[in-house]
Design an enzyme around this catalytic site. Structure first.
Site, short mmCIF file in Angstrom:
data_model
loop_
_atom_site.label_atom_id
_atom_site.label_comp_id
_atom_site.label_asym_id
_atom_site.label_seq_id
_atom_site.Cartn_x
_atom_site.Cartn_y
_atom_site.Cartn_z
N ASP A 197 1.30 4.91 1.45
CA ASP A 197 0.88 5.88 2.46
C ASP A 197 1.51 7.24 2.15
O ASP A 197 2.64 7.33 1.68
CB ASP A 197 1.33 5.42 3.85
N ASP A 239 0.84 -1.19 0.00
CA ASP A 239 0.00 0.00 0.00
C ASP A 239 0.88 1.25 0.00
O ASP A 239 2.06 1.18 0.29
CB ASP A 239 -0.95 0.01 1.19
N ASP A 259 9.44 3.76 13.45
CA ASP A 259 10.21 2.72 14.14
C ASP A 259 11.63 2.54 13.57
O ASP A 259 12.62 2.83 14.24
CB ASP A 259 9.44 1.38 14.20
P1 ATP Z 1 4.34 -3.64 5.60
O1 ATP Z 1 3.15 -2.81 5.17
O2 ATP Z 1 5.20 -4.11 4.51
O3 ATP Z 1 3.96 -4.70 6.54
P2 ATP Z 1 5.11 -1.18 6.82
O4 ATP Z 1 6.42 -0.68 7.34
O5 ATP Z 1 4.47 -0.42 5.72
O6 ATP Z 1 5.31 -2.69 6.43
P3 ATP Z 1 2.80 -0.56 8.33
O7 ATP Z 1 2.22 -1.25 9.49
O8 ATP Z 1 2.02 -0.43 7.08
O9 ATP Z 1 4.16 -1.29 8.04
O10 ATP Z 1 3.24 0.87 8.86
C1 ATP Z 1 3.48 2.00 8.03
C2 ATP Z 1 4.55 2.88 8.64
O11 ATP Z 1 4.15 3.35 9.92
C3 ATP Z 1 5.88 2.17 8.88
O12 ATP Z 1 6.68 2.12 7.73
C4 ATP Z 1 6.47 3.01 9.98
O13 ATP Z 1 7.05 4.18 9.46
C5 ATP Z 1 5.25 3.41 10.82
N1 ATP Z 1 5.00 2.44 11.91
C6 ATP Z 1 4.25 1.32 11.85
N2 ATP Z 1 4.23 0.67 13.02
C7 ATP Z 1 4.98 1.41 13.86
C8 ATP Z 1 5.35 1.28 15.23
N3 ATP Z 1 4.93 0.25 15.95
N4 ATP Z 1 6.13 2.24 15.77
C9 ATP Z 1 6.54 3.30 15.03
N5 ATP Z 1 6.24 3.47 13.75
C10 ATP Z 1 5.47 2.55 13.15
MG MG Z 2 2.49 -0.70 4.90
#
Ligand code: ATP
Ligand code: MG
Length: 459
Positions: free
Chosen positions: A78, A76, A154
């Site tokens: 963002d 996705d 994170d």
């Molecule tokens: P994927 O979608 O591939 O599982 P992602 O990194 O995009 O990985 P998401 O859960 O979609 O994970 O989160 C989007 C963004 O939000 C992350 O890239 C990060 O910058 C932030 N984020 C997500 N979870 C946390 C957390 N627990 N603490 C701090 N920042 C977070």
């Molecule tokens: Mg994501």
């Protein structure tokens, strides 16, 4: 994307404490990185351009930027912006605001949703409801600058911003270098960041598995010591995270990472204990084989089922409980049923497995004992069970751990070639033992089709 609902009272004193490490901006111009607009969702581009045209800062952020830099396909897209949610809503007719206290804008294009978040200064996971302690508002969400927004994320690889105004990548935390070095590195003090949100330990392992990154030494070091903190995380959030760990095509790597950092013992204590005590390695072979099959299915775009996954991951717990109950004098059938209930109930308090998955998981287990029966009526009943296919796949998997199921597998492989609806009671399934339950004359069985066992299938 928000990650589900953490418990509302984490009791952690240092939530939102500022990350002290100083960072400076590095801008990576278009000709020095590989992100191309043709790999970005046209809808995300639309959102970015419109925000920019309205005079706001507009960036692609998080997992999408990271995935594009490692030539992956983002799940996705963002967007982060200087516009407030209300300003975003004003710009897009197809926009709805979500979230109770921390407002997020969702711009909806048919089935695709572009999440647009205003830069913000506090560090949480996006769920927006974790800062309540005993019903009191400890800290509200505050909008902030792009730098604030970067350091509350994170990992450094998750805090990169692709700017639509000049197609550059903006890096406030050294993430660009870490992506090139394929390193997962927490922003700020690792111990503090895990204490703020223990699920970050799972994210470290999951993203390292998914991206084939190493977890940087200082980021990895505290995990075994702090792993226990995960037990306080919300069971529903852990469930979501476990699905991402095991059903996204990198289950084997996730499993090995969890084991390596002592996280498996917190998520699935009985499985971890059973693996340790099983010297022959048979149980390990079975688990790894099941997870490898799951990865293959994901790679082939075949469906995978949480019920089958949990049947596999919790199999050692089920077996142990069943043996204990039998030792206490319960008949085998009763012991099985009780063991399945016990494990399911216990699971609700740790990783909350919804009923729509725990019921088929139990059925997969309970059907295992029916595979040794050759009585005609029982065979027909087993064959027509909605969970037969998944249970049979599970039996095949058990064969990786013990060769004692070979006869049963051969029998059921033959038997299921004749579908239940077509089952001709006068036909001979020569292996079926009439067992007093059937009296049909014997004839040669017909061959219909060959089964193509998909291990994580069926629920
Ligand atoms: P994927 O979608 O591939 O599982 P992602 O990194 O995009 O990985 P998401 O859960 O979609 O994970 O989160 C989007 C963004 O939000 C992350 O890239 C990060 O910058 C932030 N984020 C997500 N979870 C946390 C957390 N627990 N603490 C701090 N920042 C977070
Ligand atoms: Mg994501």
């Amino acid at each position: 994307m928000p990650l589900g609902n953490p418990k509302t009272s984490t009791g952690s004193a240092n939530i939102n404490s500022p990350v002290t490490t100083p960072f400076s901006l590095r801008t990576i111009p278009r000709d020095q990185h590989t992100i191309s607009r043709k790999d970005i969702s046209p809808n995300a581009l639309r959102v970015l351009y419109r925000l920019r045209d309205a005079g706001f800062g507009a960036y692609l952020v998080g997992g999408a930027v990271r995935d594009l830099l490692v030539a992956g396909r983002p799940k996705d897209f963002d967007v982060a912006t200087s516009a407030t949610p209300e300003e975003v809503k004003h710009l897009f007719r197809n926009c709805r605001l979500i979230g109770r206290r921390f407002r997020l804008a969702h711009v909806v294009f048919g089935r695709e949703i572009i999440e647009v978040a205003t830069f913000r200064a506090n560090s949480d996971d996006g769920s927006g409801d974790r800062e309540m302690e005993n019903g009191m508002l400890v800290r509200d969400n505050v909008y902030g600058s792009i730098e604030d927004d970067a350091v509350r994320r994170d990992f450094t690889c998750n805090a990169l911003y692709y700017a639509i105004e000049d197609f550059s990548v903006r890096d406030y935390v050294g993430g660009f270098e870490d992506v090139q070095a394929r390193l997962m590195k927490l922003i700020g003090d690792p111990e503090q960041r895990y204490q703020e949100d223990p699920v970050r330990m799972l994210r470290a392992v999951r993203l390292a598995a998914k991206l084939d990154f190493e977890i940087e030494a200082a980021t990895a070091a505290p995990i075994p010591r702090l792993a226990g903190l995960l037990a306080d995380s919300a069971p529903a959030r852990l469930f979501e995270e476990v699905l991402k760990l095991f059903l996204s095509g990198h289950a084997v790597a996730s499993f090995e990472g969890l084991e390596r950092y002592g996280l498996l013992a917190v998520l699935f204590p009985e499985t971890a204990a059973a693996l340790k005590s099983n010297r022959s390695g048979a149980l390990r072979r079975m688990l790894i084989e099941g997870l490898r099959n799951t990865d293959t299915r994901v790679a082939n775009d075949e469906p995978v089922s949480p019920a089958f996954l949990f049947a596999l991951l919790l199999w050692p717990a089920f077996c142990r409980s069943m043996i204990l109950l039998q030792k206490q004098g319960l008949a085998p059938e009763e012991a099985q049923r009780r063991a399945a209930d016990r494990v399911t109930l216990h699971q609700l308090t740790t990783i909350a497995l919804p009923r729509r998955f725990s019921l088929p998981m139990q059925e997969i287990w309970l059907l295992q004992s029916r595979f040794s029966s050759r009585q005609r009526k029982r065979v027909i009943r087993t064959l027509s069970h909605p969970r037969f296919r998944a249970a049979f796949d599970f039996l095949v998997l058990r064969q990786t751990a013990s060769s004692e199921h070979a006869d049963d597998i051969a029998f059921w492989q033959l038997t299921q070639q004749q579908s239940v609806h077509e089952f001709d009671p006068s036909a001979d399934v020569s292996l079926i033992d009439e067992g007093g339950e059937g009296d049909a004359p014997r004839r040669r069985r017909r061959r219909r089709r060959t089964s193509s066992g998909g291990v994580a299938s069926g629920e």
